[in-house]
Write a protein that holds these residues in place. Structure first.
Motif, PDB file in Angstrom:
ATOM      1  N   GLN A  53      56.797  32.749 -10.028  1.00 20.13           N
ATOM      2  CA  GLN A  53      57.398  33.479  -8.915  1.00 20.13           C
ATOM      3  C   GLN A  53      56.593  34.743  -8.638  1.00 20.13           C
ATOM      4  N   GLN A  91      64.046  38.877  -5.115  1.00 20.78           N
ATOM      5  CA  GLN A  91      63.575  38.507  -6.454  1.00 20.78           C
ATOM      6  C   GLN A  91      64.641  38.881  -7.473  1.00 20.78           C
ATOM      7  N   VAL A 125      60.310  31.501  -4.654  1.00 21.14           N
ATOM      8  CA  VAL A 125      61.454  32.427  -4.650  1.00 21.14           C
ATOM      9  C   VAL A 125      62.382  32.111  -3.483  1.00 21.14           C
TER      10      VAL A 125
END
Length: 502
Positions: A138, A375, A413
């Motif tokens: 990610q 995130q 993500v």
């Protein structure tokens, strides 16, 4: 622990009782020395760990002070007159463990700050246990200067994982796979075990890394394509089934689907040379219990950079913004709480545009942000506006590391933030030019999840050809000649959960 410059009103109220503030003031301060003995854990950011280093609250500094004090007690000048046998010594380090969360998004200098507080380089220093927790698949650290993008743009955690593996018997280039494939997956499933050593043990060697394969958050359909794209088809859904909740979100999905029509397209039957697996997944079977919705919109992306003197991520797409707000309005009108909904875009300009439209409708509790804002954050409902409609700027996006096209980490993500309902709004022709999103569109098409506008190439034939394609669980996005165009990605999760009969 916070720096004194941090405004206290930016800290959640439930955290304030665990902080140290100047009496009669709202400013944060460093705890007094006699208070430190009562602490079992210290929680701070990597940057704020510099407070410990400046105050000499480190394992190295504390060991030196203890050694000096011990030497004084055993000296002839000591009034106590102790001997070595009468002196009980505790050689345990002050900090025994270091845990760094979201370590894959921290720059290497940031990680070194807390490490300097716990690592004692002296020969007498005791070892401590450190755990770097994060997902190198990610978001990486943001490095804006192109000169340092390849160095500071890679986290310390990822650099360690990409070092040659010599402690496990050899045979692997790194724990994350070949070094020339930084963000891609292997095209050959049989070689996965040889290249990824998250869970291996060779000759009793301790595990260096732990790969968490079970997902307790999202619906299994949300994990199907990310599992194949980014995690070697290893993800498993561990979320406990809740029939009532799923029924509610399926009703909400029907409301969203009723806003437009499903794309009118068929999949051309493959010839007899294809495998039975490819033939099985070449048929369109609508999955009514998968809470995923793709809305094809052919809007135009424009930049606000000149008007507002903003940066390169100031792109917006008015048509996509209107569609996003309409979907949010439909959900709220049918009983979904605004605070359970999140709108996401890779561009700041689109975020501002959607937020203004929502505020005009008094939907103040809907969370709107960029992919970076999401995130380590989950939301019951995610509506993702891809924004980019002009393929001419896709190379520019890759160069500037913005957007989701040609950006596997950002796309990962974006695809994995939803818990109950996932909606994507985008330009299908632009998405089709990206290997990753092309496979995602094929996934939506064969499972009856594609609504709104279709591909320009469908205007004449209204068919998708799967001629000479092979069904694979993972795919390579390294820019090769194939680049996934002649492969049909089908994850193990999709094979398990897909309903093939009406």
């Amino acid at each position: 622990m916070y720096d004194s410059t941090r405004p206290s009103n930016t800290v959640p109220s439930y955290i304030l009782p665990f902080t140290c503030q100047i009496p009669g003031s709202d400013r944060f301060t460093f705890p007094l020395p006699h208070v430190w003995g009562g602490f079992k854990a210290v929680i701070c950011t990597c940057m704020d760990a510099h407070l410990l280093f400046r105050a000499q609250v480190t394992n190295n500094a504390i060991r030196c002070k203890q050694q000096c004090f011990r030497t004084f007690l055993l000296s002839e000048n000591s009034p106590l007159g102790l001997t070595f046998g009468q002196l009980t010594v505790n050689d345990d380090p002050f900090f025994t463990h270091l845990f760094v969360d979201e370590a894959a998004q921290a720059t290497e200098p940031e990680i070194l700050i807390p490490m300097s507080c716990v690592i004692d380089p002296h020969l007498l220093g005791r070892k401590v246990e450190m755990a770097l927790i994060g997902d190198p698949r990610q978001l990486s650290p943001r490095a804006f200067a192109p000169q340092v993008a390849d160095s500071l743009g890679r986290s310390f955690m990822e650099r360690l994982l990409r070092r040659p593996v010599t402690c496990m018997g050899g045979g692997e280039e790194s724990l994350l796979g070949p070094t020339d494939q930084p963000d891609s997956l292997l095209h050959d499933a049989s070689s996965i075990t040889d290249l990824i050593r998250y869970y291996a043990s060779v000759d009793g060697q301790e595990q260096l890394t732990v790969f968490l394969t079970e997902n307790y958050r999202a619906h299994p359909s949300f994990l199907m394509m990310p599992s194949s794209f980014y995690y070697f088809d290893r993800l498993k859904s561990a979320k406990k089934p809740d029939p009532d909740a799923l029924a509610f979100w399926c009703v909400m999905l029907r409301k969203v689907e009723a806003m437009t029509s499903r794309v009118d397209v068929s999949i051309e039957s493959p010839d007899g040379r294809t495998s039975p697996m490819t033939d099985m997944f070449s048929r369109i079977k609508r999955q009514t219990t998968w809470p995923i919705h793709f809305r094809g919109v052919k809007g135009a992306d424009t930049s606000d950079a000149l008007e507002h003197f903003s940066g390169t991520d100031s792109w917006k797409n008015i048509m996509e913004a209107h569609t996003t707000v309409q979907i949010i309005s439909t959900l709220i009108e049918n009983g979904v709480e605004p605070k359970r909904i999140g709108a996401m875009s890779p561009f700041r300009g689109q975020v501002v545009t959607i937020r203004k439209m929502l505020r005009h409708k008094y939907f103040h509790d809907v969370n709107v942000g960029t992919i970076e804002n999401y995130q380590a954050v989950e939301q019951d409902v995610i509506i993702l506006s891809l924004t980019r409609s002009s393929s001419d700027f896709m190379e520019h996006d890759v160069e500037k590391r913005i957007g989701v096209f040609g950006q596997p980490k950002q796309a990962n993500v974006a695809m994995t933030r939803a818990e109950c309902l996932f909606v994507v709004v985008g330009h299908p022709d632009t998405m089709w030019k990206d290997p990753c999103w092309r496979q995602w569109l094929r996934f939506c098409c064969r499972n009856g999840l594609w609504y709104g506008e279709g591909l320009e190439q469908w205007k004449e034939t209204r068919t998708i050809s799967l001629k000479d394609m092979k069904c694979v669980p993972v795919i390579n996005f390294t820019g090769s000649a194939d680049d996934g165009n002649n492969s049909l990605v089908v994850s193990t999760l999709e094979k398990i959960h897909r309903r093939h009969q009406d």
